[in-house]
Design an enzyme around this catalytic site. Sequence first.
Site: not given
Length: 172
Positions: A59, A96
Amino acid sequence: MDSLRALIREIPDYPKPGILFYDITPVLGDPDGFADLIDAMATPFLDAGITKVAGIEARGFTVAAPVAERLGAGFIPIRKPGKLPFAVHRQDYQLEYGTDSLEIHVDAVAAGDRVLLVDDVIATGGTAAAAVELLRTVGADVAGFSVFIELAFLNGAASLNDVTHHALLTYD
Ligand code: AMP
């Protein structure tokens, strides 16, 4: 910035239960939103003497490459393992939602290059910190980190230490 925030789609439990995913594809798909995003990310660094912009797969590429072009700088891809064809340095890091590694070409940076790191989201900061480490390993002067979305409650910027970071949108 409110118009950009309105375009971000929040997706609960993606890619794992408990993660609220900030989907930027509606921003990328909106001609005015995309242009505003690239302008806003590049403008603070117009006079910073940036010679290269580094983007993080995948991204991050969608934002970093147009920012590089806007700054009149070159583009450096930082990629997942096995994707870069030439000799690489590798750095492992915590996500994460898991662990991963990043790689950079050993010759990505030339002497005197001032590099701006660009990504879409900073969450725990592990990805950005690994990218900074890789850039320094190949000899870069890391001039800053420009990010679209900062998840401030995860305090990821703390792992960037001495790198100046500039976030367009912050979520508390
Ligand atoms: P981190 O290493 O935890 O800072 O994670 C940052 C990277 O993971 C970025 O490159 C993002 O693309 C992606 N990421 C992590 N958490 C999220 C989230 N909640 N929403 C969207 N992207 C995320």
